[in-house]
Design a protein around this motif. Structure first.
Motif, PDB file in Angstrom:
ATOM      1  N   ALA A   1     -48.491  13.730   1.757  1.00 52.39           N
ATOM      2  CA  ALA A   1     -48.325  13.385   3.167  1.00 52.39           C
ATOM      3  C   ALA A   1     -47.674  12.009   3.270  1.00 52.39           C
ATOM      4  O   ALA A   1     -48.025  11.076   2.539  1.00 52.39           O
ATOM      5  N   GLY A   2     -46.709  11.893   4.186  1.00 55.87           N
ATOM      6  CA  GLY A   2     -45.951  10.663   4.351  1.00 55.87           C
ATOM      7  C   GLY A   2     -46.788   9.455   4.735  1.00 55.87           C
ATOM      8  O   GLY A   2     -46.396   8.314   4.488  1.00 55.87           O
ATOM      9  N   ASP A   3     -47.987   9.684   5.319  1.00 54.02           N
ATOM     10  CA  ASP A   3     -48.827   8.558   5.721  1.00 54.02           C
ATOM     11  C   ASP A   3     -49.747   8.068   4.593  1.00 54.02           C
ATOM     12  O   ASP A   3     -50.475   7.103   4.763  1.00 54.02           O
ATOM     13  N   LEU A   4     -49.700   8.698   3.435  1.00 53.76           N
ATOM     14  CA  LEU A   4     -50.513   8.279   2.294  1.00 53.76           C
ATOM     15  C   LEU A   4     -49.681   7.349   1.400  1.00 53.76           C
ATOM     16  O   LEU A   4     -49.298   7.685   0.283  1.00 53.76           O
ATOM     17  N   VAL A   5     -49.421   6.168   1.922  1.00 49.69           N
ATOM     18  CA  VAL A   5     -48.527   5.206   1.274  1.00 49.69           C
ATOM     19  C   VAL A   5     -48.962   4.866  -0.157  1.00 49.69           C
ATOM     20  O   VAL A   5     -48.120   4.864  -1.065  1.00 49.69           O
ATOM     21  N   PRO A   6     -50.246   4.600  -0.417  1.00 51.82           N
ATOM     22  CA  PRO A   6     -50.623   4.311  -1.810  1.00 51.82           C
ATOM     23  C   PRO A   6     -50.349   5.496  -2.753  1.00 51.82           C
ATOM     24  O   PRO A   6     -49.931   5.290  -3.891  1.00 51.82           O
ATOM     25  N   ALA A   7     -50.555   6.711  -2.280  1.00 46.59           N
ATOM     26  CA  ALA A   7     -50.290   7.889  -3.111  1.00 46.59           C
ATOM     27  C   ALA A   7     -48.800   8.012  -3.400  1.00 46.59           C
ATOM     28  O   ALA A   7     -48.390   8.320  -4.527  1.00 46.59           O
ATOM     29  N   LEU A   8     -47.978   7.763  -2.399  1.00 43.06           N
ATOM     30  CA  LEU A   8     -46.526   7.819  -2.601  1.00 43.06           C
ATOM     31  C   LEU A   8     -46.086   6.788  -3.641  1.00 43.06           C
ATOM     32  O   LEU A   8     -45.268   7.085  -4.511  1.00 43.06           O
ATOM     33  N   ALA A   9     -46.645   5.584  -3.561  1.00 45.73           N
ATOM     34  CA  ALA A   9     -46.312   4.531  -4.524  1.00 45.73           C
ATOM     35  C   ALA A   9     -46.765   4.922  -5.936  1.00 45.73           C
ATOM     36  O   ALA A   9     -46.053   4.689  -6.919  1.00 45.73           O
ATOM     37  N   PHE A  10     -47.950   5.530  -6.035  1.00 42.36           N
ATOM     38  CA  PHE A  10     -48.465   5.978  -7.335  1.00 42.36           C
ATOM     39  C   PHE A  10     -47.520   6.982  -7.986  1.00 42.36           C
ATOM     40  O   PHE A  10     -47.170   6.857  -9.159  1.00 42.36           O
ATOM     41  N   TYR A  11     -47.111   7.984  -7.234  1.00 38.38           N
ATOM     42  CA  TYR A  11     -46.218   8.997  -7.807  1.00 38.38           C
ATOM     43  C   TYR A  11     -44.864   8.399  -8.181  1.00 38.38           C
ATOM     44  O   TYR A  11     -44.308   8.720  -9.227  1.00 38.38           O
TER      45      TYR A  11
END
Length: 192
Positions: free
Chosen positions: A159-169
């Motif tokens: 999900a686009g609002d999960l900024v920490p998850a996006l950074a992790f990936y």
């Protein structure tokens, strides 16, 4: 090839697609060298053990369910029965810390897919073990497992609002290839 679906929501055009090519110029083995993690993280990772055999993973079902439920907003919901089924189908890999006499559950990754394309459904680490390379170690364990089976791609829809998850990936080599509209209940964009 690794793919991650992500981009910022465009209020004017929510159907905008962002496509990125994925270059695989480096082998997975060299990309995921432990030496690049730093000495302190490397030392803490040496005490981690990968658990993938269904009988062993099943012994951690309670811990997996507790962690998954505590992170439901980011991970979504999987019933205990669904998690048990995933364990029996060898779709969950667990990491445990062997620093003490008793092994301590530190995280898991749940994957799915149809050969030759795999997908991360959930990945989570226990709060005390975050920011120590455990999530990245889970990704490496999954990539190694999938390569042995001959898989070609691994993706995660975030999900686009999960900024920490996006950074992790992104930190783990995933690249955004497109942005799609998510379900209406949460009004999210999903990055693939």
């Amino acid at each position: 090839m690794f793919v991650l679906c992500s981009t910022e929501t465009n209020a004017v055009d929510s159907e905008q697609k962002m496509l990125f090519t994925v270059e695989k110029s480096v082998s997975v083995e060299s990309y995921f060298k432990l030496g690049s993690l730093g000495a302190s993280r490397l030392q803490s990772l040496r005490n981690l053990k990968t658990v993938a055999a269904p009988a062993e993973v099943l012994s951690y079902l309670s811990e997996i369910k507790t962690l998954a439920d505590s992170e439901r907003k980011g991970l979504g919901f999987f019933s205990e029965g669904a998690l048990k089924d995933a364990i029996e189908r060898e779709k969950i890999i667990v990491l445990v810390d062997q620093t003490t006499a008793a092994e301590i559950f530190v995280g898991y990754v749940l994957h799915s897919g149809i050969y030759p394309n795999a997908k991360i459904q959930q990945i989570a680490t226990v709060a005390e073990y975050r920011k120590r390379g455990v999530g990245s170690a889970l990704i490496r364990a999954l990539v190694s497992y999938l390569e042995r089976l001959g898989f070609w791609t691994l993706r995660a829809d975030v999900a686009g609002d999960l900024v920490p998850a996006l950074a992790f990936y992104k930190k783990n080599g995933f690249l955004p290839i497109k942005d799609k509209r998510g379900g209406s209940s949460r009004n999210r964009n999903i990055i693939i």
